[in-house]
Design a protein around this motif. Sequence first.
Motif, PDB file in Angstrom:
ATOM      1  N   THR A 240       3.667   0.766  10.359  1.00  0.00           N
ATOM      2  CA  THR A 240       4.198   2.054   9.917  1.00  0.00           C
ATOM      3  C   THR A 240       4.995   2.666  11.055  1.00  0.00           C
ATOM      4  O   THR A 240       5.196   2.045  12.106  1.00  0.00           O
ATOM      5  CB  THR A 240       3.060   2.993   9.512  1.00  0.00           C
ATOM      6  OG1 THR A 240       2.273   3.319  10.694  1.00  0.00           O
ATOM      7  CG2 THR A 240       2.145   2.342   8.483  1.00  0.00           C
ATOM      8  N   GLY A 241       5.432   3.893  10.869  1.00  0.00           N
ATOM      9  CA  GLY A 241       6.137   4.584  11.933  1.00  0.00           C
ATOM     10  C   GLY A 241       5.260   4.775  13.158  1.00  0.00           C
ATOM     11  O   GLY A 241       5.772   4.922  14.275  1.00  0.00           O
ATOM     12  N   GLY A 242       3.932   4.774  12.975  1.00  0.00           N
ATOM     13  CA  GLY A 242       3.003   4.926  14.080  1.00  0.00           C
ATOM     14  C   GLY A 242       2.588   3.624  14.708  1.00  0.00           C
ATOM     15  O   GLY A 242       1.713   3.611  15.578  1.00  0.00           O
ATOM     16  N   GLY A 243       3.196   2.502  14.287  1.00  0.00           N
ATOM     17  CA  GLY A 243       2.892   1.217  14.901  1.00  0.00           C
ATOM     18  C   GLY A 243       2.053   0.316  14.022  1.00  0.00           C
ATOM     19  O   GLY A 243       2.036   0.445  12.795  1.00  0.00           O
TER      20      GLY A 243
ATOM     21  N   VAL B 100       0.861  -1.178   0.000  1.00  0.00           N
ATOM     22  CA  VAL B 100       0.000   0.000   0.000  1.00  0.00           C
ATOM     23  C   VAL B 100       0.896   1.226   0.000  1.00  0.00           C
ATOM     24  O   VAL B 100       1.862   1.303   0.788  1.00  0.00           O
ATOM     25  CB  VAL B 100      -0.931   0.007   1.221  1.00  0.00           C
ATOM     26  CG1 VAL B 100      -1.725   1.310   1.282  1.00  0.00           C
ATOM     27  CG2 VAL B 100      -1.867  -1.188   1.187  1.00  0.00           C
ATOM     28  N   LYS B 101       0.581   2.180  -0.832  1.00  0.00           N
ATOM     29  CA  LYS B 101       1.387   3.396  -0.943  1.00  0.00           C
ATOM     30  C   LYS B 101       0.734   4.515  -0.150  1.00  0.00           C
ATOM     31  O   LYS B 101      -0.428   4.859  -0.359  1.00  0.00           O
ATOM     32  CB  LYS B 101       1.522   3.807  -2.409  1.00  0.00           C
ATOM     33  CG  LYS B 101       2.501   4.951  -2.652  1.00  0.00           C
ATOM     34  CD  LYS B 101       2.683   5.212  -4.136  1.00  0.00           C
ATOM     35  CE  LYS B 101       3.720   6.303  -4.388  1.00  0.00           C
ATOM     36  NZ  LYS B 101       3.905   6.556  -5.836  1.00  0.00           N
ATOM     37  N   ILE B 102       1.500   5.082   0.796  1.00  0.00           N
ATOM     38  CA  ILE B 102       1.018   6.186   1.612  1.00  0.00           C
ATOM     39  C   ILE B 102       2.094   7.268   1.617  1.00  0.00           C
ATOM     40  O   ILE B 102       3.212   7.039   2.101  1.00  0.00           O
ATOM     41  CB  ILE B 102       0.716   5.739   3.064  1.00  0.00           C
ATOM     42  CG1 ILE B 102      -0.321   4.615   3.083  1.00  0.00           C
ATOM     43  CG2 ILE B 102       0.230   6.909   3.895  1.00  0.00           C
ATOM     44  CD1 ILE B 102      -0.596   4.074   4.469  1.00  0.00           C
ATOM     45  N   ASN B 103       1.750   8.411   1.084  1.00  0.00           N
ATOM     46  CA  ASN B 103       2.686   9.547   1.022  1.00  0.00           C
ATOM     47  C   ASN B 103       4.035   9.148   0.420  1.00  0.00           C
ATOM     48  O   ASN B 103       5.102   9.361   0.995  1.00  0.00           O
ATOM     49  CB  ASN B 103       2.905  10.142   2.426  1.00  0.00           C
ATOM     50  CG  ASN B 103       1.630  10.704   3.006  1.00  0.00           C
ATOM     51  OD1 ASN B 103       0.755  11.182   2.281  1.00  0.00           O
ATOM     52  ND2 ASN B 103       1.510  10.642   4.329  1.00  0.00           N
ATOM     53  N   GLU B 104       3.952   8.513  -0.727  1.00  0.00           N
ATOM     54  CA  GLU B 104       5.147   8.103  -1.482  1.00  0.00           C
ATOM     55  C   GLU B 104       5.922   6.964  -0.832  1.00  0.00           C
ATOM     56  O   GLU B 104       6.980   6.568  -1.335  1.00  0.00           O
ATOM     57  CB  GLU B 104       6.098   9.305  -1.696  1.00  0.00           C
ATOM     58  CG  GLU B 104       5.454  10.498  -2.382  1.00  0.00           C
ATOM     59  CD  GLU B 104       4.899  10.145  -3.748  1.00  0.00           C
ATOM     60  OE1 GLU B 104       5.511   9.313  -4.427  1.00  0.00           O
ATOM     61  OE2 GLU B 104       3.836  10.701  -4.119  1.00  0.00           O
ATOM     62  N   ASP B 105       5.430   6.413   0.271  1.00  0.00           N
ATOM     63  CA  ASP B 105       6.085   5.278   0.925  1.00  0.00           C
ATOM     64  C   ASP B 105       5.260   4.019   0.720  1.00  0.00           C
ATOM     65  O   ASP B 105       4.023   4.049   0.779  1.00  0.00           O
ATOM     66  CB  ASP B 105       6.264   5.540   2.421  1.00  0.00           C
ATOM     67  CG  ASP B 105       7.221   6.677   2.702  1.00  0.00           C
ATOM     68  OD1 ASP B 105       8.199   6.817   1.942  1.00  0.00           O
ATOM     69  OD2 ASP B 105       6.986   7.428   3.672  1.00  0.00           O
ATOM     70  N   LEU B 106       5.955   2.911   0.462  1.00  0.00           N
ATOM     71  CA  LEU B 106       5.283   1.631   0.274  1.00  0.00           C
ATOM     72  C   LEU B 106       5.347   0.811   1.564  1.00  0.00           C
ATOM     73  O   LEU B 106       6.419   0.680   2.168  1.00  0.00           O
ATOM     74  CB  LEU B 106       5.930   0.846  -0.863  1.00  0.00           C
ATOM     75  CG  LEU B 106       5.697   1.388  -2.278  1.00  0.00           C
ATOM     76  CD1 LEU B 106       6.489   0.560  -3.291  1.00  0.00           C
ATOM     77  CD2 LEU B 106       4.213   1.381  -2.624  1.00  0.00           C
ATOM     78  N   PHE B 107       4.196   0.265   1.969  1.00  0.00           N
ATOM     79  CA  PHE B 107       4.112  -0.551   3.177  1.00  0.00           C
ATOM     80  C   PHE B 107       3.567  -1.928   2.817  1.00  0.00           C
ATOM     81  O   PHE B 107       2.574  -2.037   2.095  1.00  0.00           O
ATOM     82  CB  PHE B 107       3.209   0.106   4.216  1.00  0.00           C
ATOM     83  CG  PHE B 107       3.733   1.422   4.724  1.00  0.00           C
ATOM     84  CD1 PHE B 107       4.663   1.468   5.756  1.00  0.00           C
ATOM     85  CD2 PHE B 107       3.310   2.617   4.157  1.00  0.00           C
ATOM     86  CE1 PHE B 107       5.149   2.675   6.218  1.00  0.00           C
ATOM     87  CE2 PHE B 107       3.786   3.830   4.613  1.00  0.00           C
ATOM     88  CZ  PHE B 107       4.716   3.859   5.640  1.00  0.00           C
TER      89      PHE B 107
END
Length: 320
Positions: free
Chosen positions: A311-314, A281-288
Amino acid sequence: MSANPITGGFNTFSGSKYNANQIRPPVQYAKPGPFTKSKLLQDCPEADIRVLKDAAAKVVAQPVSALLQLSLSANWSHITTGCVALDRCLRGGIVTRGITEICGASGVGKTQLLLQLSLTVQLPRELGGLGKAVAFICTEDTFPSKRLFQLAKVFEKRFPDQKINYMGNIYIEHVLEADDLLKCVGVRLAKLMESLRIGLIVIDSVAAIFRTYNNYIKRARDMRKLANYLLYYTNKYQCAVICVNQVATVSDAAKETPCLGLAWAHLGRTRLKLSKVPKEVKINEDLFTVRRFEIVYSPETPNEVAEFMITGGGVVDVPI
């Protein structure tokens, strides 16, 4: 000294017409056939029946019909995972009953989920926590304190009204050998449980300790001893217990089989499995990477599946 198991004793009833110096007549058992009140009680003294009824009334304070309507988990609490999809799957979160096992391959997010649970358990009950501290036992890598600090900052922003010292409520122990683990859980953890309000016990992981055994009989004995300690704590202190397990490839059909076999599987109450999904999933140009959360077995929840991300938020839900 180790924690003492819960023991019980035989209770003596007073009020019977027989005293200690008299020989009680042998019990006359009912003949085979449909059990009736007259057959079961015809040879039982009336005084004994009265004592038994009084004792039963003290234990069963409600009518039997009312007890049958109560949920078996009415007195059990849950710890939210902080992820809606996982909480929905677990019917509220990690239950404070028995041993919960989290298994999965390396890098699927097991430790990340444990760190988040170490923070959510400190939240008050109205927010899905228990308002209690954490005992975290590491047997593999060093404790990821830097990542925990990042998540603690996230929780401080997410719950600004809660003045919680997240980092100060997590008690960490490092052990590398089986004897040290048993001593840690049986002695040092017992003292910690008595002096502090511990709501979550984590062992990350049990496989790293017990996979090194060559004597499988001793391994099974030590695993039962560890489980007995943990079950004693969860019953006495109403806390959750989570043990991490590794997976191994047994065959082409079973590429991710939990380690330690049935000897360990039978000691746990719930088994959860984490794995990666070939989806991003792409969120703000980052792929997770999307991950899969599966309930392999649990006595109170169906075998459901949910998806989540790290993500960085857990541990978070996958955006729709």
